[in-house]
Design an enzyme around this catalytic site. Structure first.
Site, short mmCIF file in Angstrom:
data_model
loop_
_atom_site.label_atom_id
_atom_site.label_comp_id
_atom_site.label_asym_id
_atom_site.label_seq_id
_atom_site.Cartn_x
_atom_site.Cartn_y
_atom_site.Cartn_z
N HIS A 29 57.41 24.65 28.36
CA HIS A 29 58.70 23.97 28.24
C HIS A 29 59.41 24.00 29.58
O HIS A 29 59.18 24.88 30.42
CB HIS A 29 59.57 24.62 27.15
CG HIS A 29 60.16 25.95 27.53
ND1 HIS A 29 61.34 26.08 28.23
CD2 HIS A 29 59.74 27.21 27.28
CE1 HIS A 29 61.62 27.36 28.40
NE2 HIS A 29 60.66 28.07 27.84
N CYS A 30 60.25 23.01 29.79
CA CYS A 30 61.09 22.97 30.98
C CYS A 30 62.52 23.22 30.53
O CYS A 30 62.76 23.88 29.52
CB CYS A 30 60.93 21.64 31.72
SG CYS A 30 61.35 20.20 30.71
N MET A 31 63.48 22.70 31.26
CA MET A 31 64.89 22.95 30.92
C MET A 31 65.28 22.34 29.58
O MET A 31 66.09 22.90 28.85
CB MET A 31 65.79 22.38 32.02
CG MET A 31 65.58 23.01 33.37
SD MET A 31 66.24 24.67 33.47
CE MET A 31 67.99 24.32 33.50
N ARG A 33 62.76 20.10 27.56
CA ARG A 33 61.68 19.51 26.78
C ARG A 33 60.59 20.50 26.42
O ARG A 33 60.21 21.35 27.24
CB ARG A 33 61.04 18.34 27.56
CG ARG A 33 62.01 17.25 27.93
CD ARG A 33 61.32 16.17 28.74
NE ARG A 33 62.25 15.14 29.19
CZ ARG A 33 61.90 14.05 29.87
NH1 ARG A 33 60.63 13.86 30.18
NH2 ARG A 33 62.81 13.17 30.23
#
Length: 505
Positions: A29-31, A33
């Site tokens: 995961h990113c910030m 998504r």
């Protein structure tokens, strides 16, 4: 609790809409998504996903991305990972079809032992192993470069190149704590980069200006054990923050508090404690082999394979890594590698004792090269363990080989390995010691020879009862196509296992 239920419910709603656990190949995961690697994109229901209350949208790129928003994604991802893991664990294993009764029996024993190993303590050890196993390729590569560099320095060759080789060999070890921290956080369900950030404190040169417990800290103090502890602490701090920090502030507050709290505890507690533990491990290993080397080597070499079957050998991996970090090599691995030598000797004896059983003899012929290179599972689960008594006599061979190497350690000739993973003949390029490479190689080769001979003699004379010979020393003529298929399957299975579980560790 309500928040945790909401996050798990969101993860549970998403999983079937992306094709289930079997369709998920990677999770990150990113910030904002949740990024998924998927085997088959056609199994995804885009419109149903968009209808999930917490989902803000989807993006089909190199990974399949589900937009959940800051804060939410960090809470949903661990729940999603747990659900995927649970889904994979609950799936029935594919049936194994084999024309050879002995191979069937070995596979059944292996599966039974794997089920027994699924205890909380052994699963914890598996987590520890999963932290260090990904580091093995770098340890091997850097270890071989270090050995090459040492050889060039001793011969006085290429003086302009050896400093560069030294940098290549030492760079990874200088920062290994960071990689351990990253993998630890990933394995325990935290954000990997935060685990790496906290562990990086341990190797930061500036810690030399800090005092703790009346002593000035030194960069690297605590080593991989300190990094492991710091990252585990960071995971728990992060999870606490995820539970109590409002989602709107999560992206700013949680990483800050995680690094701050974990970092302070690491600097003013863990580095000192882990440093003392690491020093104690090195001191104990030196004392054990210098005072009782032959006896200790005999026990370690003899009991290593039973430890592997019980899943307890995982506990040795951080010990090996700590010794490599402290001394440049681990003195335990060459001794433990003798267990594989005992298996090779035992397999040779089985080959001679069962001249009529072409099926078993063919298995031994195909598995022997791998056994010589330290990949023992084909011989263990295909030959010695299903037969019963030959497994015990193989362990006897490993014990004598380990006792031989341990004896020389007791006499002052330390024999070590600069990396973990390889065993058997594959360990030769990684050998190191305190009395020159020639002496080290000779002692290790002598240990292998003793293991081969002792395993052979013990198995040939004591490995078979009359009933066992009557049962297995009979002519078996399976269809050629079936035997070929079985041999291919056995080779394929053993290769997969060797990739996941390094020999001699």
């Amino acid at each position: 609790m309500a928040t945790e239920d909401k996050n798990r419910a969101t993860a549970a709603a998403i999983l079937p809409l992306v094709g289930g656990a079997a369709n998920v190949s990677s999770i990150a995961h990113c910030m904002t998504r949740l990024r998924l690697g998927l085997h088959d994109r056609s199994l995804v229901d885009d419109e149903a996903l968009k209808a999930v209350p917490a989902v803000m949208g989807v993006v089909d790129d190199d990974t399949y991305q589900i937009v959940l928003g800051p804060g939410t994604v960090a809470r949903v991802t661990p729940e999603f990972e747990r659900l995927v893991e649970e889904g994979r664990t609950s799936e029935d294993p594919a049936p194994v079809h084999s024309a050879e009764e002995l191979a069937d029996k070995g596979a059944a024993l292996k599966a039974q032992q794997k089920a027994k190993n699924a205890t909380p303590f052994k699963l914890f050890l598996r987590k520890i192993a999963n932290i260090f196993v990904p580091l093995i390729p770098a340890l091997i590569g850097c270890g071989i470069i270090a050995g090459l560099n040492g050889l060039l320095v001793n011969l006085g060759w290429l003086p302009s190149v050896t400093p560069a080789l030294a940098a290549m060999a030492s760079g990874f070890m200088a920062l290994i704590a960071v990689f351990v921290g990253y993998n630890t956080a990933k394995e325990f369900g935290g954000t990997p980069i935060l685990g790496g950030a906290v562990a990086a404190i341990i190797v930061f040169p500036g810690v030399a200006n800090i005092e703790a417990f009346g002593q000035t800290l030194s960069p690297g103090q605590g080593g991989v054990l300190g990094a492991l502890g710091a990252a585990v602490l960071a995971v728990y701090v992060e999870k606490w923050c995820r539970r109590w920090v409002p989602e709107a502030l999560d992206v700013l507050v949680t990483p800050t508090l995680t690094v701050l709290i974990s970092g302070l505890v690491t600097i003013f507690g863990l580095m000192y404690v882990a440093g003392e533990v690491s020093s104690a491990i090195g001191t104990f290993a030196d004392w054990l082999l210098s005072t009782g080397g032959a006896g200790a080597g005999f026990l370690l070499g003899g009991f290593f394979l039973p430890l592997v079957m019980l899943g307890l050998h995982q506990a040795l991996i951080p010990i090996h890594t700590t010794l490599i970090e402290q001394q440049g090599f681990t003195v335990l691995l060459p001794i433990l590698a003798m267990a594989g030598a005992g298996q090779v000797g035992a397999a040779a004896a089985v080959y001679l004792r069962l001249p009529r059983n072409e099926s078993i003899r063919k298995t031994i012929r195909s598995a022997m090269p791998a056994g010589l290179l330290g990949v023992g599972e084909p011989l263990i689960y295909g030959v010695s363990l299903p037969l019963g008594r030959p497994f015990i006599t193989a362990c006897v061979g490993g014990a004598f080989g380990g006792g031989f190497v341990g004896l020389f350690n007791q006499l002052g000739d330390s024999v070590g390995s600069t990396a973990i993973g390889p065993s058997g003949w594959a360990l030769f390029p990684l050998l190191d010691g305190n009395h020159g490479l020639g002496s080290t190689i000779a002692i290790y080769a002598g240990g292998l020879l003793v293991g081969y001979v002792a395993g052979f003699v013990a198995t040939y004379f004591f490995g078979f009862s009359k009933a066992l010979l009557d049962e297995f020393n009979v002519s078996q003529e399976p269809a050629p196509s079936t035997v070929a298929a079985t041999g291919t399957a056995a080779a394929s299975g053993s290769g997969d296992t060797a990739a996941k579980e390094p020999a001699g560790v």
